[in-house]
Motif scaffolding. Structure first.
Motif, PDB file in Angstrom:
ATOM      1  N   ALA A  19      31.699 -33.043  61.154  1.00  0.00           N
ATOM      2  CA  ALA A  19      31.386 -31.633  61.409  1.00  0.00           C
ATOM      3  C   ALA A  19      32.466 -31.078  62.335  1.00  0.00           C
ATOM      4  CB  ALA A  19      30.015 -31.492  62.070  1.00  0.00           C
ATOM      5  N   VAL A  20      32.840 -29.817  62.114  1.00  0.00           N
ATOM      6  CA  VAL A  20      33.875 -29.186  62.930  1.00  0.00           C
ATOM      7  C   VAL A  20      33.354 -27.866  63.491  1.00  0.00           C
ATOM      8  CG1 VAL A  20      35.826 -30.295  61.775  1.00  0.00           C
ATOM      9  CG2 VAL A  20      34.934 -28.145  60.879  1.00  0.00           C
ATOM     10  N   GLN A  21      33.864 -27.512  64.671  1.00  0.00           N
ATOM     11  CA  GLN A  21      33.411 -26.292  65.337  1.00  0.00           C
ATOM     12  C   GLN A  21      34.514 -25.252  65.379  1.00  0.00           C
ATOM     13  OE1 GLN A  21      32.521 -26.566  69.563  1.00  0.00           O
ATOM     14  NE2 GLN A  21      30.850 -25.086  69.336  1.00  0.00           N
ATOM     15  N   LYS A  22      34.146 -24.038  64.980  1.00  0.00           N
ATOM     16  CA  LYS A  22      35.072 -22.911  65.054  1.00  0.00           C
ATOM     17  C   LYS A  22      35.234 -22.488  66.511  1.00  0.00           C
ATOM     18  CE  LYS A  22      33.999 -20.512  60.735  1.00  0.00           C
ATOM     19  NZ  LYS A  22      35.330 -20.123  60.310  1.00  0.00           N
ATOM     20  N   GLY A  23      36.356 -21.871  66.799  1.00  0.00           N
ATOM     21  CA  GLY A  23      36.548 -21.253  68.104  1.00  0.00           C
ATOM     22  C   GLY A  23      36.133 -19.797  68.008  1.00  0.00           C
ATOM     23  N   VAL A  24      36.785 -18.933  68.763  1.00  0.00           N
ATOM     24  CA  VAL A  24      36.520 -17.500  68.671  1.00  0.00           C
ATOM     25  C   VAL A  24      36.979 -17.042  67.296  1.00  0.00           C
ATOM     26  CG1 VAL A  24      37.095 -15.224  69.595  1.00  0.00           C
ATOM     27  CG2 VAL A  24      36.765 -17.150  71.152  1.00  0.00           C
ATOM     28  N   TYR A  29      29.830 -13.186  64.769  1.00  0.00           N
ATOM     29  CA  TYR A  29      28.687 -14.015  64.395  1.00  0.00           C
ATOM     30  C   TYR A  29      29.114 -15.404  63.892  1.00  0.00           C
ATOM     31  CZ  TYR A  29      29.849 -12.126  59.770  1.00  0.00           C
ATOM     32  OH  TYR A  29      30.507 -11.733  58.631  1.00  0.00           O
ATOM     33  N   MET A  30      30.415 -15.626  63.690  1.00  0.00           N
ATOM     34  CA  MET A  30      30.912 -16.933  63.266  1.00  0.00           C
ATOM     35  C   MET A  30      31.488 -17.741  64.429  1.00  0.00           C
ATOM     36  SD  MET A  30      30.387 -17.061  59.967  1.00  0.00           S
ATOM     37  CE  MET A  30      31.497 -18.224  59.210  1.00  0.00           C
ATOM     38  N   SER A  31      31.693 -17.109  65.570  1.00  0.00           N
ATOM     39  CA  SER A  31      32.317 -17.789  66.707  1.00  0.00           C
ATOM     40  C   SER A  31      31.490 -18.979  67.184  1.00  0.00           C
ATOM     41  CB  SER A  31      32.521 -16.811  67.867  1.00  0.00           C
ATOM     42  OG  SER A  31      33.493 -15.856  67.535  1.00  0.00           O
ATOM     43  N   PHE A  32      32.173 -20.073  67.412  1.00  0.00           N
ATOM     44  CA  PHE A  32      31.624 -21.309  67.973  1.00  0.00           C
ATOM     45  C   PHE A  32      30.547 -21.963  67.107  1.00  0.00           C
ATOM     46  CE2 PHE A  32      33.135 -18.637  71.496  1.00  0.00           C
ATOM     47  CZ  PHE A  32      34.211 -19.415  71.870  1.00  0.00           C
ATOM     48  N   LYS A  33      30.463 -21.572  65.858  1.00  0.00           N
ATOM     49  CA  LYS A  33      29.509 -22.194  64.937  1.00  0.00           C
ATOM     50  C   LYS A  33      30.126 -23.468  64.358  1.00  0.00           C
ATOM     51  CE  LYS A  33      26.291 -19.015  64.986  1.00  0.00           C
ATOM     52  NZ  LYS A  33      24.903 -19.267  65.359  1.00  0.00           N
ATOM     53  N   TRP A  34      29.267 -24.390  63.978  1.00  0.00           N
ATOM     54  CA  TRP A  34      29.692 -25.631  63.337  1.00  0.00           C
ATOM     55  C   TRP A  34      29.689 -25.442  61.839  1.00  0.00           C
ATOM     56  CZ3 TRP A  34      31.382 -29.980  65.844  1.00  0.00           C
ATOM     57  CH2 TRP A  34      31.248 -29.963  67.251  1.00  0.00           C
ATOM     58  N   GLU A  35      30.555 -26.175  61.156  1.00  0.00           N
ATOM     59  CA  GLU A  35      30.648 -26.070  59.710  1.00  0.00           C
ATOM     60  C   GLU A  35      31.177 -27.374  59.132  1.00  0.00           C
ATOM     61  OE1 GLU A  35      33.413 -22.904  58.863  1.00  0.00           O
ATOM     62  OE2 GLU A  35      35.108 -24.005  59.692  1.00  0.00           O
ATOM     63  N   PHE A  36      31.034 -27.483  57.819  1.00  0.00           N
ATOM     64  CA  PHE A  36      31.696 -28.552  57.102  1.00  0.00           C
ATOM     65  C   PHE A  36      33.090 -28.025  56.775  1.00  0.00           C
ATOM     66  CE2 PHE A  36      27.154 -29.207  56.349  1.00  0.00           C
ATOM     67  CZ  PHE A  36      27.035 -30.478  56.875  1.00  0.00           C
TER      68      PHE A  36
END
Length: 137
Positions: A19-24, A29-36
């Motif tokens: 799993a990877v985490q986005k930055g700003v 609404y997508m900032s700091f969310k985790w994603e595949f």
């Protein structure tokens, strides 16, 4: 509404999932969310080619897509997302983050502890079902 088609990798290594985490992000609404991890499909690419290219570019990892797990269609406030999620085997490479601020390898039971991007949330039970079917043989 803008439409985006992407691929996402459920990378498996030693019974763990990446799993990877986005930055700003441009979209708050997508900032700091985790994603595949994954990315956009370019013109003329197969889904598998796009996936292997994106994972190499973003994470410095070579993966082998095994099979399509699920295709998610999700309406975000300002775009429509179609995301093809593939189970992938880790082949080689040392993880280097080019697009994300953090990466973790987690057991399936740990995935629900992260703050996921909305489109990624329904992927988790599909991974659970896949792993149960694989282990039953």
């Amino acid at each position: 509404m803008k439409q985006i088609e992407v691929v996402a990798a459920i990378v498996m290594r030693d019974q763990k999932i990446l799993a990877v985490q986005k930055g700003v992000a441009k979209k708050e609404y997508m900032s700091f969310k985790w994603e595949f991890p994954g990315g956009k499909v370019e013109a003329g690419e197969t889904l598998e080619t796009a996936l292997t290219r994106e994972i190499l570019e973003e994470l410095n990892l070579v993966v082998q897509p095994k099979n399509l797990l699920i295709t998610i269609e999700h309406d975000y406030p300002d775009f429509y997302l179609k995301m093809h999620c593939f189970i992938c085997d880790y082949i080689e490479g040392d993880l280097i983050l080019h697009e994300h601020i953090q990466a973790v390898w987690l057991d399936i039971t740990e995935l629900n502890h992260l703050d996921w991007a909305e489109a990624d949330i329904p992927v988790i039970p599909e991974i659970e079902n896949y792993l149960l079917s694989v282990r039953s043989y």
